[in-house]
Write an enzyme that holds these catalytic residues in place. Structure first.
Site, PDB file in Angstrom:
ATOM      1  N   CYS A   2       0.849  -1.179   0.000  1.00  0.00           N
ATOM      2  CA  CYS A   2       0.000   0.000   0.000  1.00  0.00           C
ATOM      3  C   CYS A   2       0.894   1.241   0.000  1.00  0.00           C
ATOM      4  O   CYS A   2       1.970   1.240   0.582  1.00  0.00           O
ATOM      5  CB  CYS A   2      -0.945   0.098   1.196  1.00  0.00           C
ATOM      6  SG  CYS A   2      -2.103  -1.264   1.303  1.00  0.00           S
ATOM      7  N   ARG A  27       3.675  -0.379  -4.985  1.00  0.00           N
ATOM      8  CA  ARG A  27       3.432  -0.888  -3.630  1.00  0.00           C
ATOM      9  C   ARG A  27       2.109  -1.641  -3.512  1.00  0.00           C
ATOM     10  O   ARG A  27       1.801  -2.209  -2.464  1.00  0.00           O
ATOM     11  CB  ARG A  27       3.429   0.275  -2.626  1.00  0.00           C
ATOM     12  CG  ARG A  27       4.704   1.070  -2.617  1.00  0.00           C
ATOM     13  CD  ARG A  27       4.625   2.182  -1.607  1.00  0.00           C
ATOM     14  NE  ARG A  27       4.588   1.643  -0.265  1.00  0.00           N
ATOM     15  CZ  ARG A  27       5.649   1.365   0.462  1.00  0.00           C
ATOM     16  NH1 ARG A  27       6.838   1.591  -0.006  1.00  0.00           N
ATOM     17  NH2 ARG A  27       5.525   0.859   1.668  1.00  0.00           N
ATOM     18  N   TRP A  73      -2.868  -2.750  -1.551  1.00  0.00           N
ATOM     19  CA  TRP A  73      -2.576  -4.178  -1.711  1.00  0.00           C
ATOM     20  C   TRP A  73      -3.383  -4.862  -0.611  1.00  0.00           C
ATOM     21  O   TRP A  73      -3.092  -4.727   0.567  1.00  0.00           O
ATOM     22  CB  TRP A  73      -1.078  -4.453  -1.546  1.00  0.00           C
ATOM     23  CG  TRP A  73      -0.705  -5.864  -1.851  1.00  0.00           C
ATOM     24  CD1 TRP A  73      -0.391  -6.386  -3.078  1.00  0.00           C
ATOM     25  CD2 TRP A  73      -0.597  -6.948  -0.927  1.00  0.00           C
ATOM     26  NE1 TRP A  73      -0.093  -7.724  -2.958  1.00  0.00           N
ATOM     27  CE2 TRP A  73      -0.216  -8.099  -1.665  1.00  0.00           C
ATOM     28  CE3 TRP A  73      -0.780  -7.079   0.457  1.00  0.00           C
ATOM     29  CZ2 TRP A  73      -0.008  -9.350  -1.082  1.00  0.00           C
ATOM     30  CZ3 TRP A  73      -0.592  -8.321   1.041  1.00  0.00           C
ATOM     31  CH2 TRP A  73      -0.210  -9.435   0.275  1.00  0.00           C
ATOM     32  N   ASN A  99      -1.443   2.381   5.604  1.00  0.00           N
ATOM     33  CA  ASN A  99      -0.605   1.293   5.101  1.00  0.00           C
ATOM     34  C   ASN A  99      -0.125   0.508   6.307  1.00  0.00           C
ATOM     35  O   ASN A  99       0.491   1.076   7.201  1.00  0.00           O
ATOM     36  CB  ASN A  99       0.584   1.877   4.322  1.00  0.00           C
ATOM     37  CG  ASN A  99       1.683   0.853   4.086  1.00  0.00           C
ATOM     38  OD1 ASN A  99       1.416  -0.345   4.024  1.00  0.00           O
ATOM     39  ND2 ASN A  99       2.907   1.309   3.955  1.00  0.00           N
ATOM     40  N   GLY A 100      -0.409  -0.797   6.335  1.00  0.00           N
ATOM     41  CA  GLY A 100       0.021  -1.627   7.455  1.00  0.00           C
ATOM     42  C   GLY A 100      -1.083  -2.583   7.852  1.00  0.00           C
ATOM     43  O   GLY A 100      -2.067  -2.746   7.116  1.00  0.00           O
ATOM     44  N   GLU A 477      16.202 -18.763  -8.550  1.00  0.00           N
ATOM     45  CA  GLU A 477      15.865 -17.378  -8.899  1.00  0.00           C
ATOM     46  C   GLU A 477      15.190 -17.314 -10.279  1.00  0.00           C
ATOM     47  O   GLU A 477      14.218 -16.585 -10.471  1.00  0.00           O
ATOM     48  CB  GLU A 477      17.136 -16.509  -8.844  1.00  0.00           C
ATOM     49  CG  GLU A 477      16.984 -15.078  -9.318  1.00  0.00           C
ATOM     50  CD  GLU A 477      15.939 -14.278  -8.558  1.00  0.00           C
ATOM     51  OE1 GLU A 477      15.432 -14.729  -7.528  1.00  0.00           O
ATOM     52  OE2 GLU A 477      15.603 -13.179  -9.046  1.00  0.00           O
ATOM     53  N   LYS A 481      11.480 -15.787 -10.994  1.00  0.00           N
ATOM     54  CA  LYS A 481      11.222 -14.738 -12.001  1.00  0.00           C
ATOM     55  C   LYS A 481      10.119 -15.179 -12.942  1.00  0.00           C
ATOM     56  O   LYS A 481       9.189 -14.441 -13.220  1.00  0.00           O
ATOM     57  CB  LYS A 481      12.473 -14.443 -12.848  1.00  0.00           C
ATOM     58  CG  LYS A 481      13.559 -13.599 -12.307  1.00  0.00           C
ATOM     59  CD  LYS A 481      13.227 -12.202 -11.960  1.00  0.00           C
ATOM     60  CE  LYS A 481      12.601 -12.100 -10.605  1.00  0.00           C
ATOM     61  NZ  LYS A 481      13.428 -11.899  -9.473  1.00  0.00           N
ATOM     62  N   GLU A 484       6.546 -15.525 -11.189  1.00  0.00           N
ATOM     63  CA  GLU A 484       5.889 -14.321 -10.659  1.00  0.00           C
ATOM     64  C   GLU A 484       5.353 -13.399 -11.754  1.00  0.00           C
ATOM     65  O   GLU A 484       4.381 -12.692 -11.540  1.00  0.00           O
ATOM     66  CB  GLU A 484       6.773 -13.559  -9.667  1.00  0.00           C
ATOM     67  CG  GLU A 484       7.883 -12.757 -10.250  1.00  0.00           C
ATOM     68  CD  GLU A 484       8.667 -11.977  -9.206  1.00  0.00           C
ATOM     69  OE1 GLU A 484       8.067 -11.419  -8.288  1.00  0.00           O
ATOM     70  OE2 GLU A 484       9.904 -11.921  -9.333  1.00  0.00           O
ATOM     71  N   HIS A 500      14.362 -38.097  -7.089  1.00  0.00           N
ATOM     72  CA  HIS A 500      13.813 -38.505  -5.795  1.00  0.00           C
ATOM     73  C   HIS A 500      12.350 -38.099  -5.650  1.00  0.00           C
ATOM     74  O   HIS A 500      11.837 -38.020  -4.537  1.00  0.00           O
ATOM     75  CB  HIS A 500      14.674 -37.930  -4.662  1.00  0.00           C
ATOM     76  CG  HIS A 500      16.070 -38.451  -4.686  1.00  0.00           C
ATOM     77  ND1 HIS A 500      16.401 -39.742  -4.333  1.00  0.00           N
ATOM     78  CD2 HIS A 500      17.233 -37.879  -5.086  1.00  0.00           C
ATOM     79  CE1 HIS A 500      17.703 -39.938  -4.482  1.00  0.00           C
ATOM     80  NE2 HIS A 500      18.225 -38.807  -4.943  1.00  0.00           N
ATOM     81  N   LYS A 595       5.651  -4.524  -4.711  1.00  0.00           N
ATOM     82  CA  LYS A 595       7.115  -4.455  -4.683  1.00  0.00           C
ATOM     83  C   LYS A 595       7.658  -4.533  -3.264  1.00  0.00           C
ATOM     84  O   LYS A 595       8.641  -5.193  -3.000  1.00  0.00           O
ATOM     85  CB  LYS A 595       7.541  -3.144  -5.337  1.00  0.00           C
ATOM     86  CG  LYS A 595       9.041  -2.931  -5.404  1.00  0.00           C
ATOM     87  CD  LYS A 595       9.642  -3.837  -6.440  1.00  0.00           C
ATOM     88  CE  LYS A 595      11.146  -3.669  -6.562  1.00  0.00           C
ATOM     89  NZ  LYS A 595      11.733  -4.835  -7.246  1.00  0.00           N
TER      90      LYS A 595
HETATM   91  O1  M6R Z   1      12.790  -5.753  -0.698  1.00  0.00           O
HETATM   92  P1  M6R Z   1      13.213  -7.157  -0.423  1.00  0.00           P
HETATM   93  O2  M6R Z   1      14.451  -7.536  -1.159  1.00  0.00           O
HETATM   94  O3  M6R Z   1      13.347  -7.455   1.041  1.00  0.00           O
HETATM   95  O4  M6R Z   1      12.036  -8.049  -0.992  1.00  0.00           O
HETATM   96  C1  M6R Z   1      12.029  -9.430  -0.801  1.00  0.00           C
HETATM   97  C2  M6R Z   1      11.077 -10.087  -1.759  1.00  0.00           C
HETATM   98  O5  M6R Z   1       9.774  -9.657  -1.541  1.00  0.00           O
HETATM   99  C3  M6R Z   1      11.459  -9.794  -3.215  1.00  0.00           C
HETATM  100  O6  M6R Z   1      12.773 -10.163  -3.482  1.00  0.00           O
HETATM  101  C4  M6R Z   1      10.521 -10.560  -4.181  1.00  0.00           C
HETATM  102  O7  M6R Z   1      10.731 -11.920  -4.051  1.00  0.00           O
HETATM  103  C5  M6R Z   1      10.765 -10.072  -5.607  1.00  0.00           C
HETATM  104  N1  M6R Z   1       9.612  -9.405  -6.078  1.00  0.00           N
HETATM  105  C6  M6R Z   1      11.014 -11.163  -6.563  1.00  0.00           C
HETATM  106  O8  M6R Z   1      11.268 -10.669  -7.831  1.00  0.00           O
END
Ligand code: M6R
Length: 600
Positions: A2, A27, A73, A99-100, A477, A481, A484, A500, A595
Site C-alpha cells: 500500500c 506498492r 494491496w 498502510n500496514g 531465482e 522470475k 511471478e 527422488h 514491490k
Molecule cells: O525488498 P526485499 O528484497 O526485502 O524483498 C524481498 C522479496 O519480496 C522480493 O525479493 C521478491 O521476491 C521479488 N519481487 C522477486 O522478484
C-alpha cells in the site's frame, strides 16, 4: 505494501496526489482512492483497479488544496470499492488512509465500537471510527488521534483529515514507512520520496510511534507523550529520470539493461584511492568477530543470500547459514556463540525481515543490512549498512538488485578474506569488470532469448529449472522470475534431487532449463538432463563458454566460476520477461504482488 500520499498547500491537490500515487503503484494496485477537502466538505473518489481507473472517475471540477490518497494491496477484505481507502468514520467527520496491518482490530471493534456500523471488511476502518469516538467524547482531534494510536497493535502509516479543520493533515507511523516532504508554502506526505519528487526533494524522516501535524507552512513532530521532536530534513538524492521508463516498454527491461552500469558503479563505490576494494573497518571487524553468519532474507534476496554463502565460505572461510525471514523468527535454529546477522533486502522495508531484526537486536546480536534504499527501516535499525547503489528498482520482479546484492556480497567476502590474511587467488575488481562486460553481451542477446522464450515457454503450463551447486541457486531465482510474472508454474531443483520424486512431473514436452556453468558438475548436470529427456522433457541447456556442448541452447560468456550467477541469471530474467510478454501479462505489475512487502 500500500502506498499513501498527502498534500496541503495553495494548489489544487488532485493532480499532485494522483501523480504521487502513480509513482507508488509498485506498492500495490488492487484499488485506489483520494479524498480532497474544500469549503464544501470532503470529496472521496475511489476505484477498483489501477490509478488510471481512479483518474477516470475523479471529478475535475472539484478544487481542493488539501487531500490524501492511497493505492492498496489487499490484506483485510477483497479488492473492492468498499474496501478501498480512504475510509470514513460513521459520522463522516474523519477520513483516513492506512498502510500496514492492525493486529488487534477485531478486539478493538468489540471493546470500543460495538454500536458503530462498519462499511468495510478492513482493519483500517477501526482506526477512523476510534478517532471519531474519542472526538465525540470531547477530545480535540490531535488527542483523539493520539488516544487511538495508543490502542493499536501492529503496523501503520496513517494520514487523517478532519472535516472541521482546513489547516491540517494528521500523520502517524509505526513500522510502515512514511516521510514528510517540505515545500515552499506547501507540505506533503508520502510512503516513499519518489512519489513526491515532482514537488520537493526535501524530506523529514519519521520514527516509529511519532505523530506529525502537517500544515501548509509548518510541520510539527511529536512523540506519543506529546513532546515535540526536532529533526533536520535531508535531500533525497534521487534523479527524477531514475524513476521514469524512458523509451523502454517496461521498467523490468530497463532494469535488466542497467545491470552492467550498476555493477561498474558498485566497483567504483567500494574502491579506495589505491584501487583496492574497501569496506568500512567496523563492518569488517564485525564479520571477523563472528563465529557464524546468519543471512536473513526473502524471495529474490534470499536467493542472493544462498549465493552469498558460497562467496563468504569460499573466500572468507566463515560458516554461513541462510534463512527465509518469515520462518526464522518462529523457528529459530540453535545459534552459535558469536553470530552476526546479515539482512539482505532491496527495499529495506520487508516486514518479515524486520521482525527478525527486532528479535536479534533484542537478543543483543550485531546486524548488518545490505539494501538498495539508504534510510530504509532495515538500514536504520541495523548496526551497519552496505548499499547496493542500483538506483530505484520499480518493476515488481527484482533484477538489478539481485546482481547488485551478489556483487556487494562478493566484495564483503573478498575484503574480509584479505583482512583475515587469507589469500584470494584472483583479482575481484578485474573479474567483476569482466562480468560487467559479459552482462552487456547478454543484454544485447535479447532477440535470441525472445525466440527461446517462444520455443520453450509459449504453450507450457509448467517449467523446471535444474542446476548443481551455485547453478541450483540461480535456478531457484530463474524459477521465481518466471512464475511471478508469467504465471507459468516454475520450480527450481538441484539436478540430482529430481529423481527422488519431482521427475514424476516430467511429461512429453515439459521444458527443463538446465544451467551448466560449473566445471566440476558439468557432466553430472548433463546426465540429469538426459534423465529428463528420456521421459519426454524439452531441454534448454544454458552453459558457459568453455563448458558448452553441441546440444546447448544458449552459451554465456566465460567469467570466473564463482561469479557466474551474476551472468547466468540474465538469460533467465529475459526468458521470464519475454514469456510474460508473449502471454500478455502485466510485466511490471504482476497479479497479487507488490514491490515492497510491508506486512508479515
Ligand atoms: O525488498 P526485499 O528484497 O526485502 O524483498 C524481498 C522479496 O519480496 C522480493 O525479493 C521478491 O521476491 C521479488 N519481487 C522477486 O522478484
Amino acid at each position: 505494501m500500500c502506498g499513501i500520499v498527502g498534500y496541503i498547500g495553495n494548489n489544487d491537490s488532485k493532480e499532485i496526489l494522483l501523480k504521487g500515487l502513480e509513482k507508488l503503484e509498485y506498492r500495490g494496485y488492487d484499488s485506489a482512492g483520494i479524498a480532497v477537502k474544500n469549503e464544501n466538505g470532503i470529496h472521496v473518489f475511489k476505484a477498483k483497479g489501477r490509478i488510471a481507473d481512479l483518474r477516470g472517475i475523479v471529478n475535475e471540477n472539484v478544487m481542493a488544496e488539501i487531500g490524501i490518497g492511497h493505492t492498496r494491496w489487499a490484506t483485510h477484505g477483497v479488492p473492492s470499492m468498499v474496501n478501498s481507502h480512504p475510509h470514513q468514520s460513521e459520522s463522516g467527520r474523519f477520513t483516513l488512509v492506512h498502510n500496514g496491518v492492525i493486529e488487534n482490530y477485531d478486539l478493538l471493534k468489540r471493546e470500543y465500537l460495538a454500536d458503530v456500523r462498519f462499511e468495510s471488511e478492513t482493519d483500517t476502518e477501526v482506526i477512523v471510527q476510534l478517532v471519531d469516538k474519542f472526538a465525540h467524547e470531547g477530545f480535540e482531534t490531535l488527542e483523539a488521534f493520539r488516544n487511538t494510536l495508543k490502542l493499536l497493535h501492529g503496523s501503520y502509516a496513517l494520514a487523517l483529515l478532519d472535516a472541521e479543520d482546513n489547516e491540517t493533515i494528521y500523520v502517524a507511523k509505526n513500522k510502515s514507512p512514511l516521510l514528510v516532504g517540505l515545500g515552499d508554502g506547501f507540505n506533503v506526505v508520502a510512503s516513499d520520496a519518489m512519489a513526491m519528487l515532482q514537488v520537493t526533494n526535501q524530506y523529514v524522516e519519521l520514527m516509529d510511534k511519532e505523530i506529525v501535524i502537517v500544515a501548509k507552512d509548518e510541520v510539527t513532530i511529536q512523540n506519543l507523550a506529546g513532546e515535540t521532536i526536532n529533526r533536520t530534513p535531508y535531500t533525497a538524492e534521487l534523479d527524477a529520470s531514475d524513476i521514469e521508463k524512458g523509451t523502454y516498454p517496461h521498467y523490468m527491461l530497463k532494469e535488466i539493461d542497467e545491470q552492467p552500469a550498476v555493477l561498474r558503479k558498485i566497483i567504483q563505490a567500494y574502491q579506495n584511492d589505491q584501487g583496492q576494494l574497501k569496506i568500512e573497518e567496523e563492518i569488517i571487524s564485525a564479520v571477523k568477530a563472528a563465529d557464524r553468519i546468519y543471512i536473513i532474507a526473502a524471495g529474490t534476496s534470499y536467493h542472493a543470500g544462498l549465493v552469498g554463502k558460497q562467496f563468504i565460505e569460499n573466500l572468507a572461510k566463515v560458516p554461513v547459514e541462510v534463512h527465509i525471514s518469515s520462518e526464522f523468527g518462529y523457528n529459530m535454529p540453535l545459534l552459535s556463540e558469536r553470530p552476526l546477522f546479515i539482512f539482505i533486502s532491496q527495499s529495506g522495508e520487508t516486514a518479515d525481515s524486520r521482525a527478525v531484526l527486532v528479535q536479534v537486536k533484542e537478543m543483543g546480536y550485531p546486524a548488518l543490512t545490505i539494501t538498495n534504499v539508504p534510510g530504509s527501516t532495515l538500514s536504520r535499525e541495523a548496526d551497519y549498512t552496505l548499499l547496493l547503489h542500483a538506483g530505484p528498482e520499480i518493476a515488481v520482479a527484482s533484477t538489478k538488485a539481485y546482481t547488485a546484492q551478489l556483487a556487494v556480497l562478493g566484495i564483503l567476502a573478498e575484503v574480509t578474506a584479505k583482512s583475515r590474511g587469507l589469500e584470494v587467488s584472483f583479482d575481484l575488481i578485474h573479474e567483476l569488470g569482466l562480468a560487467a562486460n559479459a552482462m552487456e553481451v547478454l543484454c544485447d542477446s535479447k532477440e535470441i532469448i525472445e525466440v527461446m522464450a517462444r520455443e520453450f515457454l509459449s504453450v507450457t503450463r509448467n517449467c523446471f529449472f535444474i542446476g548443481r551447486g551455485i547453478d541450483f541457486y540461480v535456478g531457484l531465482e530463474g524459477a521465481l522470475k518466471l512464475k511471478e510474472i508469467s504465471y507459468i508454474q516454475a520450480e527450481g531443483f538441484a539436478g540430482g534431487e529430481l529423481k527422488h520424486g519431482t521427475i514424476a512431473l516430467i511429461e512429453e514436452g515439459t521444458p527443463v532449463i538446465a544451467l551448466a556453468t560449473q566445471e566440476s558438475v558439468n557432466l553430472s548436470i548433463r546426465g540429469n538432463v538426459k534423465e529428463v529427456v528420456a521421459r519426454g522433457a524439452n531441454p534448454c541447456i544454458i552453459s558457459m563458454n568453455g563448458l558448452n556442448m553441441d546440444e546447448d541452447s544458449f552459451v554465456i560468456p566465460e567469467v570466473h566460476e564463482l561469479l557466474t550467477p551474476l551472468i547466468s541469471v540474465i538469460p533467465l530474467q529475459l526468458l521470464a520477461y519475454y514469456a510474460a510478454l508473449h502471454r500478455d501479462c502485466d510485466v511490471d505489475k504482476p497479479r497479487n504482488l507488490a514491490k515492497s512487502v510491508t506486512v508479515e
